[in-house]
Write a protein that holds these residues in place. Structure first.
Motif, mmCIF file in Angstrom:
data_model
loop_
_atom_site.group_PDB
_atom_site.id
_atom_site.type_symbol
_atom_site.label_atom_id
_atom_site.label_comp_id
_atom_site.label_asym_id
_atom_site.label_seq_id
_atom_site.Cartn_x
_atom_site.Cartn_y
_atom_site.Cartn_z
ATOM 1 N N GLY A 39 0.783 -1.214 0.000
ATOM 2 C CA GLY A 39 0.000 0.000 0.000
ATOM 3 C C GLY A 39 0.819 1.270 0.000
ATOM 4 O O GLY A 39 0.256 2.362 -0.017
ATOM 5 N N GLN A 40 2.140 1.167 0.028
ATOM 6 C CA GLN A 40 2.982 2.358 -0.002
ATOM 7 C C GLN A 40 3.039 2.907 -1.428
ATOM 8 O O GLN A 40 2.988 2.154 -2.395
ATOM 9 C CB GLN A 40 4.391 2.038 0.489
ATOM 10 N N PRO A 41 3.142 4.225 -1.574
ATOM 11 C CA PRO A 41 3.159 4.812 -2.922
ATOM 12 C C PRO A 41 4.431 4.471 -3.675
ATOM 13 O O PRO A 41 5.528 4.564 -3.146
ATOM 14 C CB PRO A 41 3.063 6.315 -2.650
ATOM 15 N N LEU A 42 4.278 4.049 -4.916
ATOM 16 C CA LEU A 42 5.405 3.768 -5.804
ATOM 17 C C LEU A 42 5.180 4.503 -7.117
ATOM 18 O O LEU A 42 4.053 4.604 -7.596
ATOM 19 C CB LEU A 42 5.524 2.265 -6.079
ATOM 20 N N PHE A 43 6.253 5.025 -7.685
ATOM 21 C CA PHE A 43 6.201 5.642 -8.996
ATOM 22 C C PHE A 43 7.013 4.791 -9.961
ATOM 23 O O PHE A 43 8.105 4.338 -9.623
ATOM 24 C CB PHE A 43 6.767 7.063 -8.963
ATOM 25 N N VAL A 44 6.481 4.573 -11.155
ATOM 26 C CA VAL A 44 7.168 3.750 -12.146
ATOM 27 C C VAL A 44 7.288 4.532 -13.451
ATOM 28 O O VAL A 44 6.300 5.077 -13.958
ATOM 29 C CB VAL A 44 6.417 2.423 -12.401
ATOM 30 N N LEU A 45 8.503 4.589 -13.966
ATOM 31 C CA LEU A 45 8.767 5.128 -15.295
ATOM 32 C C LEU A 45 9.123 3.963 -16.209
ATOM 33 O O LEU A 45 9.920 3.105 -15.835
ATOM 34 C CB LEU A 45 9.926 6.125 -15.264
ATOM 35 N N GLU A 46 8.531 3.939 -17.419
ATOM 36 C CA GLU A 46 8.788 2.834 -18.330
ATOM 37 C C GLU A 46 8.927 3.330 -19.766
ATOM 38 O O GLU A 46 8.306 4.318 -20.157
ATOM 39 C CB GLU A 46 7.648 1.806 -18.290
ATOM 40 N N ALA B 115 11.780 1.714 -14.324
ATOM 41 C CA ALA B 115 12.401 2.274 -13.127
ATOM 42 C C ALA B 115 11.331 2.472 -12.050
ATOM 43 O O ALA B 115 10.275 3.053 -12.325
ATOM 44 C CB ALA B 115 13.086 3.598 -13.446
ATOM 45 N N THR B 116 11.603 2.003 -10.854
ATOM 46 C CA THR B 116 10.674 2.132 -9.735
ATOM 47 C C THR B 116 11.300 3.027 -8.672
ATOM 48 O O THR B 116 12.434 2.788 -8.249
ATOM 49 C CB THR B 116 10.340 0.764 -9.118
ATOM 50 N N VAL B 117 10.559 4.035 -8.232
ATOM 51 C CA VAL B 117 11.042 5.009 -7.257
ATOM 52 C C VAL B 117 10.156 4.945 -6.012
ATOM 53 O O VAL B 117 8.937 4.844 -6.118
ATOM 54 C CB VAL B 117 11.044 6.431 -7.845
ATOM 55 N N THR B 118 10.777 5.007 -4.846
ATOM 56 C CA THR B 118 10.048 4.920 -3.575
ATOM 57 C C THR B 118 10.169 6.245 -2.819
ATOM 58 O O THR B 118 11.137 6.454 -2.086
ATOM 59 C CB THR B 118 10.615 3.779 -2.707
ATOM 60 N N PRO B 119 9.213 7.150 -2.984
ATOM 61 C CA PRO B 119 9.280 8.435 -2.266
ATOM 62 C C PRO B 119 9.180 8.268 -0.757
ATOM 63 O O PRO B 119 9.605 9.147 -0.011
ATOM 64 C CB PRO B 119 8.100 9.225 -2.834
ATOM 65 N N GLN B 120 8.622 7.155 -0.278
ATOM 66 C CA GLN B 120 8.526 6.941 1.167
ATOM 67 C C GLN B 120 9.873 6.592 1.783
ATOM 68 O O GLN B 120 10.033 6.623 2.999
ATOM 69 C CB GLN B 120 7.497 5.852 1.490
ATOM 70 N N TRP B 121 10.870 6.232 0.962
ATOM 71 C CA TRP B 121 12.207 5.905 1.450
ATOM 72 C C TRP B 121 13.227 6.872 0.868
ATOM 73 O O TRP B 121 14.181 6.496 0.213
ATOM 74 C CB TRP B 121 12.585 4.471 1.092
ATOM 75 N N GLY B 122 13.024 8.154 1.098
ATOM 76 C CA GLY B 122 13.993 9.150 0.662
ATOM 77 C C GLY B 122 14.027 9.378 -0.830
ATOM 78 O O GLY B 122 14.959 9.996 -1.344
ATOM 79 N N GLY B 123 13.019 8.885 -1.562
ATOM 80 C CA GLY B 123 12.962 9.099 -3.002
ATOM 81 C C GLY B 123 13.969 8.272 -3.783
ATOM 82 O O GLY B 123 14.296 8.601 -4.923
#
Length: 222
Positions: A63-70, A76-84
């Motif tokens: 349920g944590q927010p993830l951003f994906v660029l493809e 590429a997967t980025v985790t803003p909840q862990w320092g981006g």
């Protein structure tokens, strides 16, 4: 305690003690208070817990927010909840993960706030040399459309210096993940700051996989 901590990557005996107390509370092990080094693993109970799907260490929280660029080449997967941090960079043609990713979310007693995780590419900025204090802290994130493709931006204010750090990531139509870093000091006075990036990759101690790391730089420190 120190032997157990060394085996699982924890440096603080008190943290090891807390984990053991939790496992004892779950009925997975038994300790004799008269014998500090005696620990009995309740195997049958542990097998039932593992079979039920409950992880003993803990996986990445759902349920944590993830951003994906493809694009056609990379994901590429980025985790803003862990320092981006750029947590994953995968080749879609080969299916190969280019970064090392720890399968567990298990902060270690490292960095300024005694919290650091291993995996992906980490952004660090502040007056100190070392892991930043917000290495596993939520940061701001935005996805910006451009002519070259979507840019994923993560940013935050470093509270010690009041300066803002910003990282823009772009895949575009290439097989390269482009990263641009911007530091902004909005204060009238000059401030000292130190930026560094570390990337976790799979180890290849015997050379069997022929791992090579290439970086354009005028100098380097090993």
């Amino acid at each position: 305690m120190r032997e157990i901590g060394k085996a699982i990557g924890l440096h603080s005996p008190s943290t090891v003690h807390a984990h053991l107390a939790k496992l004892e509370g779950l009925g997975l092990l038994r300790r004799d208070p008269t014998k500090p080094r005696a620990i009995e693993l309740l195997v049958d109970r542990a097998k039932k817990v593992v079979r039920s799907g409950l992880p003993l260490v803990g996986t990445v929280a759902a349920g944590q927010p993830l951003f994906v660029l493809e694009n056609d080449e990379l994901a590429a997967t980025v985790t803003p909840q862990w320092g981006g941090r750029l947590w994953s960079l995968r080749s879609k043609r080969t299916g190969k993960e280019l970064f090392y990713r720890n399968m567990y979310f298990q902060p270690t007693n490292d960095a300024l706030r005694q919290a650091h995780i291993q995996g992906g590419s980490e952004w660090n900025f502040g007056p100190q040399i070392g892991h930043a204090s917000d290495s596993v802290t939520p940061v701001y994130a935005a996805q910006l459309p451009t002519e070259r493709g979507d840019i994923l931006r993560v940013y935050a204010m470093e509270r010690t210096t009041s300066a803002v750090w910003q990282v823009d990531m772009l895949l575009g139509n290439s097989s390269v993940c482009w990263v641009h870093i911007k530091l902004t000091n909005a204060q009238p006075e000059e401030t000292l700051g130190y930026w560094w990036t570390n990337v976790a990759v799979h180890s290849d101690s015997d050379g069997s996989k022929h791992t090579r790391i290439l970086t354009p730089a005028s100098h380097w420190i090993a």
